[in-house]
Scaffold this active site. Structure first.
Site, PDB file in Angstrom:
ATOM      1  N   HIS A  49       0.326  23.445  65.053  1.00  0.00           N
ATOM      2  CA  HIS A  49       0.752  22.404  64.279  1.00  0.00           C
ATOM      3  C   HIS A  49       0.634  22.464  62.611  1.00  0.00           C
ATOM      4  CE1 HIS A  49      -0.608  17.972  63.471  1.00  0.00           C
ATOM      5  NE2 HIS A  49       0.695  17.584  63.522  1.00  0.00           N
ATOM      6  N   HIS A  95       2.632  17.915  53.737  1.00  0.00           N
ATOM      7  CA  HIS A  95       1.935  17.411  54.689  1.00  0.00           C
ATOM      8  C   HIS A  95       1.702  15.701  54.126  1.00  0.00           C
ATOM      9  CE1 HIS A  95      -1.791  16.935  57.578  1.00  0.00           C
ATOM     10  NE2 HIS A  95      -0.923  15.997  57.967  1.00  0.00           N
TER      11      HIS A  95
END
Ligand SMILES: *[C@@H]1O[C@H](CO)[C@@H](O)[C@H](O)[C@H]1NC(C)=O
Ligand SMILES: *[C@@H]1O[C@H](CO)[C@@H](O)[C@H](O)[C@H]1NC(C)=O
Ligand SMILES: CC(=O)N[C@H]1CO[C@H](CO)[C@@H](O)[C@@H]1O
Length: 308
Positions: A49, A95
């Site tokens: 992930h 992110h």
């Protein structure tokens, strides 16, 4: 004259020989002979992930990994996930936002992945990227794959969507050289389709994300038709988040201190077993993990593949 006819004989003999030689077949696929005859969709892959969001700095709260992408791959990760945002005119893996964590350009990332693919010709790899800003698939995403040299290795299904039972075997993918499967969560089912960039939710369903309950109750969180749930592969999000500020909506971060437990064999098998009834009693195709270097996720994946 003479030499030309000799060469004619030689090349005719070479052709005849080539026709009788068996076609070269992969005998080991993703590290195991047993996997060569299994459908791509009937293998469980360990996934990273936010694979780009690595940092060894414990204070980097926006990180989800401690080790870089080549190290993740060398540990056995065979699905790389990442979230892309525009940074100026360039597509980057970031992110949430590129101010919070900028993992560099998608093209550079893919070039790094290509190095692994070249060095490991018997490996099938899945790339599952998210496209929260809806960057154009043909004019922004495809050029990054082209420049990195990955487009030619990407699997192109004969029609979409591909049902769970209709994927090729790992062996045939390796033999054909089409051993990278590329999924995008959004924007890949539009009119400007790129043949190798596949619409994720038509073929994969996911469990909920930002889970804070360690018992991982399973549910089908994100999915798209027209295929039935059972005709999809599925991915379990094996990342347990911690609400570090439990007020209001809270602040959810993934916690490396818990990763050894979260990525433990027991925890993964509990999550997988809880989901199997929703997935025609099959194992998950993908186990998506944070901090893949911690815990024992690869043992769990081997067990799900019947290899351990
Ligand atoms: C992507 O770019 C192409 C070429 O400019 C354009 O035809 C297409 O409509 C764009 N797609 C979207 C979804 O904006
Ligand atoms: C799928 O994989 C399992 C092992 O996990 C194996 O027992 C089964 O035969 C496979 N099914 C198909 C259709 O390949
Ligand atoms: C908590 C977690 O891992 N969530 C992720 C599940 O997978 C999807 C994507 O592919 C991500 O968007 C979630 O962040």
């Amino acid at each position: 004259m003479f030499s030309r006819s000799v060469w004619g004989l030689v090349s005719a003999a070479t052709l005849a020989l080539a026709a009788t030689l068996p076609v070269k077949r992969a005998t080991v696929c993703n590290g195991h002979a047993e996997l060569c005859t299994r459908l791509y969709s009937n293998v469980t892959y360990a996934g990273a992930h936010d694979s780009f969001a690595f940092s060894s700095d414990p204070l980097a709260l926006a990180r989800d990994q401690e080790v870089d992408v080549p190290t993740q791959l060398s540990l056995g990760i065979r699905l790389l996930q990442g979230q892309a945002h525009m940074s100026g005119s360039e597509l980057h893996f970031c992110h949430t936002s590129c101010d919070l964590f900028d993992g560099g350009s998608v093209q550079d990332y893919l070039t790094n992945v290509k190095t692994f693919l070249d060095a490991n010709p018997n490996e099938v790899l899945t790339l599952l990227f998210t496209n929260p800003e809806g960057a154009n698939v043909s004019t922004v995403w495809k050029p990054a794959f082209d420049a990195a040299g990955i487009s030619d290795l990407a699997y192109v299904p004969s029609s979409l969507p591909v049902a769970q039972g209709d994927w090729p075997t790992l062996g045939s993918m390796i033999d054909s050289g089409k051993r990278v499967v590329v999924f995008l969560d959004a924007g890949a089912d539009g009119a400007d389709q790129v043949d190798f960039i596949l619409p994720e939710f038509q073929m994969i369903w996911e469990t909920p994300f930002s889970v804070t309950d360690p018992t991982f109750p399973c549910s089908v969180d994100r999915i798209n038709g027209p295929l039935s749930t059972e005709d999809h592969m599925y991915m379990i999000n094996q990342s347990l988040n911690k609400n570090i500020i439990p007020v209001g909506a809270g602040v959810i971060v993934s916690d490396p201190l818990d990763a050894a437990t979260t990525n433990g064999v027991d925890s993964i098998l509990v999550n997988a077993n809880g989901c199997a009834p929703l997935g025609a009693n099959r194992n998950p195709s993908f186990v998506l993990m944070d901090f893949v270097n911690l815990g024992d996720g690869f043992t769990a994946v081997d067990q799900l593949n019947g290899l351990a």
